[in-house]
Write an enzyme that holds these catalytic residues in place. Structure first.
Site, PDB file in Angstrom:
ATOM      1  N   ARG A 236      -6.741  20.046  40.898  1.00 33.68           N
ATOM      2  CA  ARG A 236      -7.307  21.279  40.365  1.00 33.68           C
ATOM      3  C   ARG A 236      -6.184  22.296  40.269  1.00 33.68           C
ATOM      4  O   ARG A 236      -5.325  22.364  41.154  1.00 33.68           O
ATOM      5  CB  ARG A 236      -8.406  21.826  41.296  1.00 33.68           C
ATOM      6  CG  ARG A 236      -9.719  21.052  41.238  1.00 33.68           C
ATOM      7  CD  ARG A 236     -10.448  21.247  39.903  1.00 33.68           C
ATOM      8  NE  ARG A 236     -11.707  20.545  39.852  1.00 33.68           N
ATOM      9  CZ  ARG A 236     -11.874  19.317  39.330  1.00 33.68           C
ATOM     10  NH1 ARG A 236     -10.839  18.662  38.823  1.00 33.68           N
ATOM     11  NH2 ARG A 236     -13.063  18.762  39.306  1.00 33.68           N
ATOM     12  N   GLU A 265      -8.412  27.207  33.402  1.00 33.63           N
ATOM     13  CA  GLU A 265      -8.662  26.343  32.238  1.00 33.63           C
ATOM     14  C   GLU A 265      -9.823  26.890  31.404  1.00 33.63           C
ATOM     15  O   GLU A 265     -10.785  27.382  31.983  1.00 33.63           O
ATOM     16  CB  GLU A 265      -9.065  24.937  32.694  1.00 33.63           C
ATOM     17  CG  GLU A 265      -7.996  24.206  33.404  1.00 33.63           C
ATOM     18  CD  GLU A 265      -8.483  22.870  33.952  1.00 33.63           C
ATOM     19  OE1 GLU A 265      -9.564  22.399  33.556  1.00 33.63           O
ATOM     20  OE2 GLU A 265      -7.787  22.316  34.782  1.00 33.63           O
ATOM     21  N   HIS A 283      -6.421  18.599  30.733  1.00 29.59           N
ATOM     22  CA  HIS A 283      -7.384  18.030  31.696  1.00 29.59           C
ATOM     23  C   HIS A 283      -8.029  16.744  31.144  1.00 29.59           C
ATOM     24  O   HIS A 283      -9.241  16.676  30.938  1.00 29.59           O
ATOM     25  CB  HIS A 283      -8.466  19.049  32.064  1.00 29.59           C
ATOM     26  CG  HIS A 283      -9.166  18.735  33.362  1.00 29.59           C
ATOM     27  ND1 HIS A 283      -9.704  19.697  34.181  1.00 29.59           N
ATOM     28  CD2 HIS A 283      -9.425  17.543  33.965  1.00 29.59           C
ATOM     29  CE1 HIS A 283     -10.265  19.114  35.237  1.00 29.59           C
ATOM     30  NE2 HIS A 283     -10.124  17.803  35.117  1.00 29.59           N
TER      31      HIS A 283
HETATM   32  C1  8YV Z   1     -13.879  16.264  35.057  1.00 29.14           C
HETATM   33  C2  8YV Z   1     -12.468  15.852  36.875  1.00 29.14           C
HETATM   34  O1  8YV Z   1     -14.987  15.984  35.791  1.00 29.14           O
HETATM   35  O2  8YV Z   1     -13.694  14.175  37.974  1.00 29.14           O
HETATM   36  C3  8YV Z   1     -13.122  15.246  38.062  1.00 29.14           C
HETATM   37  O3  8YV Z   1     -13.060  15.875  39.125  1.00 29.14           O
HETATM   38  O4  8YV Z   1     -11.707  16.736  36.978  1.00 29.14           O
HETATM   39  C4  8YV Z   1     -12.772  15.360  35.525  1.00 29.14           C
HETATM   40  O5  8YV Z   1     -13.053  14.021  35.491  1.00 29.14           O
HETATM   41  C5  8YV Z   1     -14.137  16.191  33.644  1.00 29.14           C
HETATM   42  O6  8YV Z   1     -13.496  17.301  33.144  1.00 29.14           O
HETATM   43  C6  8YV Z   1     -15.593  16.212  33.286  1.00 29.14           C
HETATM   44  O7  8YV Z   1     -16.040  17.492  33.008  1.00 29.14           O
END
Ligand code: 8YV
Length: 328
Positions: A236, A265, A283
């Site tokens: 993150r 983001e 991302h």
């Molecule tokens: C997001 C992610 O979920 O799994 C995670 O923690 O960061 C990604 O896979 C993806 O942006 C779906 O919104």
């Protein structure tokens, strides 16, 4: 039964849920406040995820939200990370939170290795060089190398281990830092992040986001990583002090960075975009059709299991199943 979907999720989630639930979408509701007010007394289920919308449309499932929905029982998240949800508050309210682990481990580990290779060998810059016709004038500059490097993994969970398994055949030595050592693993453990940063020249950030890890990778850690150091972040954006990172990249305090995630983001600071020694992805860690389909199906399967009084498949650590019954 209603399921509230505050942010847009893939069609597979919407269509899958529509077989069992009445899907109530918030982001395109003509009057979102009226929809929330209508659902507040009765809503039992939410399907959400990290928003792909602009920052001002993010939808945190926080204590305030949970207090508004007294009958809520489950929040199913698309994504393994769930820093968009206050899972501790959910536990206190008797609400189970599910995420989408395992199905995205390999994809995300692949992305991490791609970012690492691209950052060390500067392939994106080399490609820009070719496309700009500069190869006709002279060869692209020589770059740093992966040879002889040590990778310090910050957060050796499922994805961290999959990255370690990929990095080992490249000849990269692995060490790790986390809350506690994992005695069954052969990789050396560092209790201190700074000490690990000093000992490695790749810092691989795979730790969950949220208040506990905010700005964990700060100016001191980057300084400890040093002028040959490469930072890769697929976790993150909040885990890294972004202004400190920009400063470190600009001044040569570290060599380069490979980033899939950013503090605000989808906004990426112009200063970062301008830097040639930063490889930047929007991302996309888990963003293959194959993997997103598996993640989407897992969201549906979690909600369907719960709706038919079976245990949800992948509850998060803070809300282990079965939860204590709600009193109110
Ligand atoms: C997001 C992610 O979920 O799994 C995670 O923690 O960061 C990604 O896979 C993806 O942006 C779906 O919104």
């Amino acid at each position: 039964m209603d399921v509230l979907m505050p942010v847009p999720l893939p069609a597979l989630v919407r269509d899958g849920l529509a077989k069992t639930f009445r899907v109530r979408t918030l982001w395109d509701a003509p009057d979102p406040d009226a929809l929330l007010a209508e659902l507040a007394p009765t809503l039992r289920a939410v399907a959400t995820g990290v928003s792909i919308l602009a920052e001002d449309r993010h939808f945190p499932v926080d204590a305030g939200f949970l207090a508004r929905f007294p009958k809520l029982e489950i929040v199913a998240n698309l994504g393994v990370g769930y820093d968009n949800i206050d899972a501790k508050a959910a536990a206190q309210n008797g609400v189970v939170v599910t995420n989408t682990p395992d199905v995205l481990t390999d994809e995300t580990a692949d992305t991490a290795m791609g970012l690492l290779l691209n950052a060390v060998r500067e392939f994106p810059a080399a490609e820009r060089w070719l496309r700009a016709g500069k190869w006709l004038e002279k060869p692209f500059r020589l770059t740093a190398s992966l040879r002889g490097r040590t990778m310090g993994i910050v957060g050796l969970g499922r994805i961290g281990k999959a990255i370690a398994a990929r990095a080992a055949p490249f000849g990269i030595k692995i060490v790790y830092h986390g809350r506690r050592p994992q005695p069954d693993l052969a990789y050396p453990y560092f209790a201190s992040l700074i000490d690990m940063a000093k000992a490695v020249d790749i810092l691989m950030v795979v730790i969950p986001g949220g208040p506990e890890t905010r700005n964990l990778i700060d100016a001191d850690v980057l300084k400890a990583l040093g002028p040959d150091g490469i930072l890769v972040n697929i976790a993150r954006g909040t885990v890294v002090d972004e202004p400190a990172l920009i400063h470190a990249l600009k001044t040569g305090a570290i060599l380069g960075a490979g980033l899939d995630v950013f503090a605000a983001e989808p906004k990426v600071p112009a200063e970062l975009v301008a830097l040639d020694n930063a490889v930047l992805l929007p991302h996309v860690g888990s963003a293959s059709r194959h993997t997103r389909d598996l993640m989407s199906q897992l969201v549906v399967d979690n909600l369907e299991a719960w709706a038919s009084s079976k245990p949800p498949l992948t509850p998060v650590a803070e809300t282990p199943w079965p939860l204590p019954k709600k009193t109110a």
